[in-house]
Write an enzyme that holds these catalytic residues in place. Structure first.
Site, mmCIF file in Angstrom:
data_model
loop_
_atom_site.group_PDB
_atom_site.id
_atom_site.type_symbol
_atom_site.label_atom_id
_atom_site.label_comp_id
_atom_site.label_asym_id
_atom_site.label_seq_id
_atom_site.Cartn_x
_atom_site.Cartn_y
_atom_site.Cartn_z
ATOM 1 N N LYS A 1 0.854 -1.186 0.000
ATOM 2 C CA LYS A 1 0.000 0.000 0.000
ATOM 3 C C LYS A 1 0.892 1.239 0.000
ATOM 4 O O LYS A 1 1.474 1.602 1.010
ATOM 5 C CB LYS A 1 -0.883 0.049 1.246
ATOM 6 N N GLY B 1 6.809 5.589 8.162
ATOM 7 C CA GLY B 1 5.896 6.727 8.266
ATOM 8 C C GLY B 1 6.073 7.406 9.601
ATOM 9 O O GLY B 1 7.148 7.325 10.214
ATOM 10 N N SER B 2 5.023 8.046 10.070
ATOM 11 C CA SER B 2 5.148 8.828 11.304
ATOM 12 C C SER B 2 5.141 7.914 12.532
ATOM 13 O O SER B 2 4.618 6.792 12.500
ATOM 14 C CB SER B 2 3.988 9.812 11.390
ATOM 15 N N GLY C 1 2.951 4.562 13.333
ATOM 16 C CA GLY C 1 3.736 3.361 13.635
ATOM 17 C C GLY C 1 3.349 2.755 14.974
ATOM 18 O O GLY C 1 3.242 1.535 15.128
ATOM 19 N N GLU D 1 9.935 2.063 10.669
ATOM 20 C CA GLU D 1 10.885 3.162 10.476
ATOM 21 C C GLU D 1 10.084 4.444 10.570
ATOM 22 O O GLU D 1 9.213 4.686 9.734
ATOM 23 C CB GLU D 1 11.566 3.068 9.098
ATOM 24 N N CYS E 1 13.119 12.048 6.292
ATOM 25 C CA CYS E 1 13.113 11.580 7.682
ATOM 26 C C CYS E 1 14.445 11.902 8.340
ATOM 27 O O CYS E 1 14.531 12.042 9.556
ATOM 28 C CB CYS E 1 12.826 10.091 7.730
ATOM 29 N N GLU F 1 8.980 16.693 15.589
ATOM 30 C CA GLU F 1 9.248 16.642 14.144
ATOM 31 C C GLU F 1 8.321 17.622 13.421
ATOM 32 O O GLU F 1 7.100 17.494 13.496
ATOM 33 C CB GLU F 1 9.021 15.217 13.623
HETATM 34 P P1 NAP Z 1 2.059 8.595 7.851
HETATM 35 O O1 NAP Z 1 0.941 9.560 7.866
HETATM 36 O O2 NAP Z 1 2.333 7.825 9.087
HETATM 37 O O3 NAP Z 1 1.757 7.614 6.614
HETATM 38 C C1 NAP Z 1 2.646 6.598 6.230
HETATM 39 C C2 NAP Z 1 1.868 5.494 5.548
HETATM 40 O O4 NAP Z 1 1.018 4.866 6.518
HETATM 41 C C3 NAP Z 1 0.946 5.996 4.425
HETATM 42 O O5 NAP Z 1 0.935 5.044 3.395
HETATM 43 C C4 NAP Z 1 -0.401 6.085 5.131
HETATM 44 O O6 NAP Z 1 -1.482 6.001 4.232
HETATM 45 C C5 NAP Z 1 -0.321 4.866 6.037
HETATM 46 N N1 NAP Z 1 -1.229 4.909 7.187
HETATM 47 C C6 NAP Z 1 -1.777 5.988 7.793
HETATM 48 N N2 NAP Z 1 -2.577 5.592 8.814
HETATM 49 C C7 NAP Z 1 -2.540 4.239 8.848
HETATM 50 C C8 NAP Z 1 -3.175 3.246 9.665
HETATM 51 N N3 NAP Z 1 -3.994 3.572 10.662
HETATM 52 N N4 NAP Z 1 -2.907 1.958 9.419
HETATM 53 C C9 NAP Z 1 -2.060 1.598 8.428
HETATM 54 N N5 NAP Z 1 -1.453 2.479 7.607
HETATM 55 C C10 NAP Z 1 -1.664 3.798 7.821
HETATM 56 O O7 NAP Z 1 3.428 9.296 7.453
HETATM 57 P P2 NAP Z 1 3.693 10.290 6.230
HETATM 58 O O8 NAP Z 1 3.199 11.639 6.618
HETATM 59 O O9 NAP Z 1 3.214 9.679 4.967
HETATM 60 O O10 NAP Z 1 5.282 10.288 6.163
HETATM 61 C C11 NAP Z 1 6.072 11.172 6.886
HETATM 62 C C12 NAP Z 1 6.643 10.479 8.117
HETATM 63 O O11 NAP Z 1 7.413 9.357 7.706
HETATM 64 C C13 NAP Z 1 7.597 11.359 8.895
HETATM 65 O O12 NAP Z 1 7.346 11.188 10.267
HETATM 66 C C14 NAP Z 1 8.960 10.805 8.535
HETATM 67 O O13 NAP Z 1 9.959 11.038 9.481
HETATM 68 C C15 NAP Z 1 8.662 9.362 8.383
HETATM 69 N N6 NAP Z 1 9.678 8.678 7.577
HETATM 70 C C16 NAP Z 1 10.551 7.848 8.217
HETATM 71 C C17 NAP Z 1 11.551 7.201 7.505
HETATM 72 C C18 NAP Z 1 12.511 6.273 8.194
HETATM 73 O O14 NAP Z 1 13.094 5.440 7.516
HETATM 74 N N7 NAP Z 1 12.698 6.379 9.484
HETATM 75 C C19 NAP Z 1 11.649 7.411 6.125
HETATM 76 C C20 NAP Z 1 10.739 8.266 5.514
HETATM 77 C C21 NAP Z 1 9.745 8.889 6.248
HETATM 78 P P3 NAP Z 1 -2.186 7.291 3.561
HETATM 79 O O15 NAP Z 1 -1.306 8.463 3.807
HETATM 80 O O16 NAP Z 1 -2.282 6.942 2.127
HETATM 81 O O17 NAP Z 1 -3.521 7.411 4.192
#
Ligand code: NAP
Length: 495
Positions: free
Chosen positions: A175, A228-229, A233, A250, A284, A385
């Site tokens: 996804k 993701g966030s 997570g 991550e 990130c 963040e």
């Molecule tokens: P996010 O809102 O947590 O979304 C990440 C993914 O999770 C998206 O595909 C999202 O889907 C999905 N998601 C959201 N709610 C969910 C749920 N309840 N159950 C399952 N999946 C769910 O994060 P983002 O805003 O896209 O990305 C930014 C974050 O990623 C930042 O915090 C950044 O630091 C982190 N990041 C970390 C790394 C690392 O390797 N440490 C690398 C890159 C980014 P939809 O958005 O399509 O609804």
């Protein structure tokens, strides 16, 4: 440039037109709609899982070196299409074209690296404690794995996860983030062209709260690999814990560059600019804190302010642009809110802090590169963040205070130190509590053959990329072969 009006899910080797609700995919540089993406439901997830479950049985039987040849082809096609993929990546994500090329290259590197793993996937042989007995450990595939990826590195992170999963003999349900589905569409097409058997990779578009949740809850998905966030997570980990499901996380970061009094200041300025404002601070590993020795604070501040004035902001497809747009309006609001928080907390807003509007910016989402000075580690802008082009300068009196300040946050992804003192270099790489440490470079720039991930609130002990990624997608199996023709009891029948 984008020729597909509406994206389809990719299930069991077929592109299945979705007849339900769709979401617009917006180019963050212009505000224009570039395509539409399905908002699938749990039923679609079930179809994808069923296909993956069936396909995995025979995929696991394909010799790993042959699986590797397929990944090699994937890497070759990606390399041939690098420019096209990079332009599409800029179109949907906004990062400037030069950085998009770097991200696509990361995917290509990962494909070739994991293709090579097809001839390694090393286990261990080790002496057994009894005579005429042989002992070894091998990696086994886990089955169907679920990948949930963010929008900020839509092809690199997908490569870090899907290539090790597939080389290990698993089938994938993926996804991608709803904001950046085009890279997923392109990568699935490349797998198809490379000849991946149907069902080994399935892409289901949709919201995290629907498709993501359904994947996390599905009993036949045995591993979730999520980036993701931290908030999302934590929720996913809780659900996986309830179902005893393996989960690799991550998550967020609050990465710092330390500048010591003996640092090459010009080099530090370059490193800070690149890691803080590249991808508009939406990496990130982006630098969002600069921890500076008080003796060089003024000099660094002055040079940063001068250099920030030269950053050109705009559509990343245009040449000469250094900082592209922010992903969407919600992210803009979050960044703007942190500017107010920083001011209220008493940090000095030295540069930026404003939303950019006007003819040059069309209906895109642009935020000025921003510098707060005189920040303190207990401020929210130094702890949370922000995920935008905002940096806080925190003055310190000593090396020891710099290290403590770096470590005094809930995250542990990346850190960097600028110094010429070899003793400080070695002490810092030991004492900085992040998963990634850079010396005399900014906080970004990971290479795919090293483990990528973080400590504390950034992760749960797993790593993406590197050979370590294989640990997420394989089970260790210990095998004992007794050729003594008698029952030998371990720990008991020792001669
Ligand atoms: P996010 O809102 O947590 O979304 C990440 C993914 O999770 C998206 O595909 C999202 O889907 C999905 N998601 C959201 N709610 C969910 C749920 N309840 N159950 C399952 N999946 C769910 O994060 P983002 O805003 O896209 O990305 C930014 C974050 O990623 C930042 O915090 C950044 O630091 C982190 N990041 C970390 C790394 C690392 O390797 N440490 C690398 C890159 C980014 P939809 O958005 O399509 O609804």
């Amino acid at each position: 440039m984008m020729k597909v009006k509406q994206l389809s899910n990719y299930i069991n080797g077929e592109w299945i037109k979705y007849n339900g609700e769709l979401a617009n995919v917006i180019n963050p540089a212009t505000g224009e709609v570039i395509t539409e993406v399905p908002l699938s439901t749990s039923d679609t997830v079930s179809e994808a899982v069923n296909a993956a479950k069936e396909a995995q049985k025979s995929w696991a039987q394909v010799p790993a070196p042959v699986r590797g040849e397929l990944l090699y082809k994937v890497g070759q096609i990606m390399a041939e299409r690098k420019e096209h993929l990079s332009e599409l990546l800029t179109l949907e994500n906004g990062k400037v074209l030069e950085e998009a090329r770097g991200e696509v290259q990361e995917g290509i590197d990962m494909a070739f690296y994991m293709a090579g793993e097809g001839r390694r996937l090393f286990g261990q042989t080790t002496p057994a404690e009894l005579q005429n007995k042989f002992a070894m450990s091998v990696r086994s595939p886990i089955g169907v794995v679920g990948l949930i990826t963010p929008w900020n590195f839509p092809i690199a992170i997908a490569s870090w996860k899907s290539f090790p999963a597939i080389i290990s003999g698993n089938a994938v349900v993926w996804k991608p983030a709803t904001e950046t589905p085009i890279m997923a569409y392109e990568l699935a097409r490349i797998f198809e062209e490379a000849g991946l058997p149907k069902g080994v990779l399935n892409v289901v578009f949709g919201r995290g709260s629907d498709v993501g949740s359904a994947m996390v809850e599905h009993p036949d998905i045995k591993v979730i690999s999520f980036t993701g966030s931290t908030e999302t997570g934590r929720h996913i980990a809780t659900e996986c814990g309830r179902n005893l499901k393996k989960v690799s996380l991550e998550m967020g970061g609050k990465n710092a560059v330390i500048v010591m009094d003996d640092a090459d200041i010009e080099l530090a300025v370059e490193g800070i600019l690149w890691s803080a404002f590249g991808t508009s601070g939406q990496r990130c590993t982006a630098c969002s804190r600069v921890i500076v020795h008080e003796d060089v604070k003024e000099k660094l501040e002055k040079r940063l302010i001068e250099e920030m004035a030269t950053l050109t902001i705009g559509n990343g497809l245009k040449s000469g642009i250094k900082v592209g747009p922010i992903i969407n309006q919600a992210a803009m609001n979050k960044i703007a809110n942190y500017i107010e928080i920083g001011k209220e907390e008493g940090a000095k807003l030295a540069v930026g802090g404003k939303v950019l509007t006007g003819e040059n910016y069309q209906a895109g989402f642009y935020f000025e590169p921003t510098l707060f000075t005189n920040a303190r580690i207990d401020m929210r802008i130094a702890q949370e963040e922000i995920f935008g082009p905002v940096v806080s300068l925190i003055p310190v009196k000593s090396f020891e205070e710099a290290i403590t300040t770096n470590n005094q946050v809930m995250y542990g992804l990346s850190s960097a130190i600028f110094t010429k003192d070899v003793n400080k270099v070695f002490a810092a790489q030991r004492d900085l509590d992040t998963g990634i440490v850079y010396v005399n470079a900014g906080t970004t720039g990971a290479e795919i053959h090293l483990p990528f991930g973080g400590t504390k609130g950034t992760g749960n002990g797993h790593r993406d990329s590197g050979v370590q990624a294989l640990d997420v997608f394989t089970e260790w199996k210990a095998i004992y072969v007794d050729y003594s023709s008698k029952l030998q009891r371990a720990q008991i029948d020792i001669d």
